[in-house]
Every structure is written in structure tokens, then in C-alpha cells.
Design an enzyme around this catalytic site. Sequence first.
Site, PDB file in Angstrom:
ATOM      1  N   CYS A 182       0.824  -1.208   0.000  1.00 48.87           N
ATOM      2  CA  CYS A 182       0.000   0.000   0.000  1.00 48.87           C
ATOM      3  C   CYS A 182       0.865   1.268   0.000  1.00 48.87           C
ATOM      4  O   CYS A 182       0.392   2.338  -0.336  1.00 48.87           O
ATOM      5  CB  CYS A 182      -0.957  -0.004   1.179  1.00 48.87           C
ATOM      6  SG  CYS A 182      -0.182  -0.350   2.736  1.00 48.87           S
ATOM      7  N   HIS A 200      18.938   0.663  -2.916  1.00 54.53           N
ATOM      8  CA  HIS A 200      17.528   0.948  -2.654  1.00 54.53           C
ATOM      9  C   HIS A 200      16.805  -0.315  -2.176  1.00 54.53           C
ATOM     10  O   HIS A 200      16.074  -0.285  -1.194  1.00 54.53           O
ATOM     11  CB  HIS A 200      16.860   1.513  -3.905  1.00 54.53           C
ATOM     12  CG  HIS A 200      15.422   1.888  -3.709  1.00 54.53           C
ATOM     13  ND1 HIS A 200      15.041   3.008  -3.025  1.00 54.53           N
ATOM     14  CD2 HIS A 200      14.272   1.262  -4.073  1.00 54.53           C
ATOM     15  CE1 HIS A 200      13.723   3.064  -2.986  1.00 54.53           C
ATOM     16  NE2 HIS A 200      13.230   2.014  -3.610  1.00 54.53           N
TER      17      HIS A 200
END
Lengths: 439, 274
Positions: A50, A100
Site C-alpha cells: 500500500c 535501494h
Amino acid sequence: MTIVLVGMNHRTAPVEVRERLAFADAELPEALRQLVDGTTITEGLILSTCNRVEVLAVTPLSERAALERIRAFLSQRHQMPPGEYAASLYHYVDREAVRHLFRVTAGLDSMVLGEPQIFGQVKEAYAQAAAAGTVGKTLHLLLPRAFSIAKRVRTETAVGTMAVSVSSVAVELARKIFEDLRERTVLLIGAGKMAELAVRHLLASGVRHLLICNRTRERAEQLAAHFGAEVLSFEALTSAIARADILICSVGGTEYVVRREHVAAAMLARRHRPLFLIDISVPRTVEPSVGQLANVFLYDIDDLEQIVRAHLEHRRSEAARAEVIVDQAVETFMKALRSLEIGPVIAAFRRRLEEIAYGELERHRRYLGALTPEQERALHHLLDGIINKLAHPAIARLHQAAREGLRHPEDVSFLELWRDVLEARDPSRPASRHSRSSP
Amino acid sequence: MDRADLLLLGTTIGYALALLHLIVSLWLGRMRFGRWPFALPLIGGLGAHTIWLVRAAMRFGHVPIISTQEVFALLAWAILVYYLFVQRKRRWTDVLGLFVLPIVLLFVLVALVSTGFKLLPQELEDLLRMPALPLHIGFMMLAYAGFLLAFLAALMYLLQERELKRKRFGFIYRYFPSLSTCETIGHRSLLFGFLMLTFGIGTGIILLRRSDPVFWRGDPIIVLALITWLFYLIVVHYRLAAGWRGRRAALLLIVGFLATAAVFTSARLFGHIL
């Protein structure tokens, strides 16, 4: 091989964009197979939660081709022109993509710093991609590394410890006082939203006995039915406090509802067992001097928020230590990745040189006549010596290139160049596209 | 250096390593190296410690309780054994060890640097041959260990209570066990210590009746022991019957322990055996 990562998260994209680009679990296998076409993208993984959507891919071609391919894939998949979301996208290549991924997996890029759910989500994404058959050698090396780094961050830093929301701080404090919350009783005075949230947290931590005191009995009964609690009248406040270990007060109004004399009387009745009072109403409704009573611990909303801030600060300072771990891990991984790429090239180079040398030896053997074993050995030493001396600078150069990074952004491909060099000298294989003999 | 000294030195080193590991782990915030670097030197040290005590007992044929060296070694041993008993279901490396291990280490160090008796004082020969003496000594040592743990748990309770009241959190908040755990450890240790003290005084009275009555009559150490027993009886009574808890109970344990420890230490300095 180039690793590219394209994505968006809670910082770069509003939720309206994130939800439109999100992938449902059920469509992932098909989406993955669509992403990995075998030419531009050879390996791929999609992480969709989400708070973020990320596409991790491996390409044998240039990064630009891969990025364009991924953007086209996103647009096509979600029927969204790139203009609508392009501004929210970030992309990372190679070292930065690896960093990342490591940071995301360790929870360092999360909205709540250091939260652990993302670890499981990345793991799930990896499993999905592996099941869809879109994970190859590179991602199989990369993802397990990301998991072990996340675990290291968790054990070696305190980035995931200490509660960082008002409700969880309340639970943590309750644990600091009572240890096990299962046998404890919670008294809720008032029935506001915040109080409900705190109660939910406490119930989730094992509290089983809940009492509710409210001015309007109707609302209290509603809540009580919802949580399986017992409703007490407002007049019986002192005896209710005597029964409770944890008291949450969340009442409107400007006068004190829980007064010093209530609590003092209740403490006598409860034989001075510790009492934990949480006053989350603004203005406060528990008389502040209650906190001075022995074995009574009174916390108001400001106290709790201050603790949250302190804990967040602590997490941030731990995150700085975690970044160091990630940085080291990125370097180690990039080296491993390059040696994974460079190893076969060097082996092929050596093999080629040996083929040439020993091939020449066989061609000229008939002029040599019969050789004694000593002479035979000497010849082999001679050839090997020449091969080693000739190959050494080139191999050293390859190793150096591997350490420093294989290519500059504008290069076609350093590795491909070497493959061409090897192929061009191979008479048995068809001439490569760089060879002069091609039409 | 003879073999006995080496054993005691090994004990000291083992305990010091365990303590060091505990400090480093807590300092780093997490158990980075697992619990074995803590448990191994501790258990090894305890083994050497036990062997040393057995050897000392066999050399003279009685409980090792006569010289300062023996008293401290035995006391350290009792404290550590009781501590390990308390910790058996809890995490091995928690902050309680940070309080207990320095005391154990200190006692072993005192034993290491002090010298043992070469000759036994004649008047003690008979007493030391009595079969009830090892029991008496054992009970007293365990009582001492129990009261010490109760005292340390009460200290931890107070430190943590103060932090929770002041709402300024640091090391204590992060690493101390909860108030309720401190209270439980303190409570159980108090009951254990009191039980052992009762048995110890009981066996002591048997010893008194059998040994020379004149030699022991009016001995201040006996009066002190009875006062201690009464004091702890009152504490136990109030805890069990009146439900005294929290801060006040903790303060009582601390004051009581310090007072009795001071009295017994000074009594010993004036030449009485424990």
C-alpha cells in the site's frame, strides 16, 4: 547485465496514483511474465504494497532501453498514459538499485522507520516471481542478500525497537509496569475514538478483562458489546478503579473526572498494587496530582507524544548505523556480482589462448620428431609460460575493470567488447559483426 | 603459585569474562554474539570455584568457612548458585547480572588476594567436627544470597519506578525487567532468604546446645541473628498479610539488608565467626 529499479513510494506519489499503479496478488504472475520478455528484460520482480510499487529488473541491454520498457509495461498494464504518473517515479541503476532494495527490505525506506512488515512483503514478492519463473541468476543472488542484510540490521541496530505510536507506547509502558498483560484489567472511562484505539492495542496485547464507564450508558453498552466488556456506572468510579490495573481516561469537558481522592481511596482498596493511568483527553480530566501518589503512574497525552518523539529520534540515530551496514553490503554485493559476470569471460579467454597454443604445437609436431618425456614436459612449460605472460596483463586489466565498475554509461558494453575480441580470433566460429570479413 | 590459587584465579577470570560480555552486549544494545560467550566462562568459573571449595574442605576435613578467604569464596559461590537458580527460566544475559556478577566477582577477588589459615585455631576443632555445622553454614549462606537478591531486585524496582514517575527514559527503561518482575524476584528471594535464615538459626541453636554453652552465651552475633530474623519476619508478615507492595516494600528491603550486612560485617571484623 544491468540491474534497474523503477518505482514510487509514499513520499513520491499520492495515494490516488499509488493505488492505480498497484498490482493485485492474483494478476502478478501474468504481469511478471509480461514484464520479462527475454530480450530487453531477462529477470524481473514486482513489489506492490500500500505504500509502494516497485519493479526490479535485469537487462542485458542498456539501462535506457530497460527503463523505457518498464514504463511502457506500467502504462500498458494499468491503462495510464505515462504523463499521469511519470513525475512520481524514481529509478535507480546497478549500485543504486541494489542499495535501494537493501534499504527497502530493512525498513529504512518505510513510512514508519524500521517497521518489519516490508521484509515479509519483499519475501512474498520474491516467492511470487520465483514461482512465475522470472527470477534468474542475478536476482537469486540479490534477494537472499537483501534478506540477510535486513536481518543483520535488525539484530545489530535498534532501528526496529521501541514503540512509535501513542497507543503502542501506552502498551509498552503497561508492559514495563506489569510485564504480562493477560491477567490485567483495563478500565475505560469515556468512549472516544482515541480511547477505542488504545483499548484495541491493549486487547491485541492479551488483556482480557475490560470495564467501561461512560456518562451515557448507551454508548458504553455499544462499545461493551463490541469488545465483550463490562459496563459500570459513573457513580461506582472508586470501586471500578480499585478493580483495574490500567485506566484509560478519554472524556470531554473541562473538569477533572478522576480526582485525587478517588484514586487514593482506590489504592487503599487495591492494597497498593501499581496503577497505570493514561489520560488522553484534552483538556486533561485526571487531576495531575494523582501522579504523586505512591505506586500510581499517570501519563497524559503530552507525555506519550514526547516519548513517541524520543523513540523516533532514537530510531533515526539507529538508522544512521543501519545505513553504514547497507553501504558495506552494497559494495560487497557489487563485487560478487561483477566476479559472477567476469569469471566466465576470463575463463573463456584463457581457454582460447590454450587452444591456439596447443593447436599450433600439434600442427608443427611432425617437424619435431620423437620427443622424450622430458622434452615433452619442457614444451608444455614453454607454452604455458608464454600464455601466462601474455594473458596476465589482460586478465589483470579485466579484474581491475570488474573492481572499478565494468562500464561507463556511454559505453556499449565492456564485456561484449571482450567477447567480440575472443570470437573474432576464433576461426571455427562464424565471424562476429565487428569482424572485417563480414559483408 | 599452587594449584588451589590457579583454580581461584581461573574462577575470577571466568566470572570477569562473563561480566565483560554482559556489559558489552548491553552496551551494544543487542546480544550480538549469542549467549554462549556469556554462559561458557560463567559455568567454567563456577566449576573451578566448586572444585576449589571441595579441595579446601578436604584439606582440613571441614566446611570451608574459617579463613576470610574461605568465607568470601563460599559466599560468592552461594550467591552465584542462587542467582542462576533465579535466572533459570529467564534470559541469561539480562540486567540483573549487571548487579549480581560484580558482587560475586568482588568476593572472589577478595578470596584471591587474602590468604588462608595454615593452622586451625585449637578451640574451633571440636565445633568443626559437628555434623550439623555444614547444614547451618549452608542455610546461612543461602539466606544471605536470598536477601542479597531481594535487595538488588528492590534497588532495581526503585530505580525503575523513579524513571517511570519522572517520565525521562534511558538505559533503565530499555533494559530493566518490568516493575512486576522486579517485585516478583524480590518477593520470592525474600521468602527464600527468610526460610533459609529460619533453618539456619534452628540448626545454629542445635549446635549451641551441643558445643560449650559458656563459650557462646551472650554472644552478640546470636542476638544480631535473632534481631535480623525478627526484622525479616515483620517484612514477610506485612507483605503476605497486609499486602505491602511497591516502593515502600522495596525501601524496607534495602534498609533492612544494608543494616544487617553492616552489623554482620562489623561483628566479623571484631573476631566472631559468622
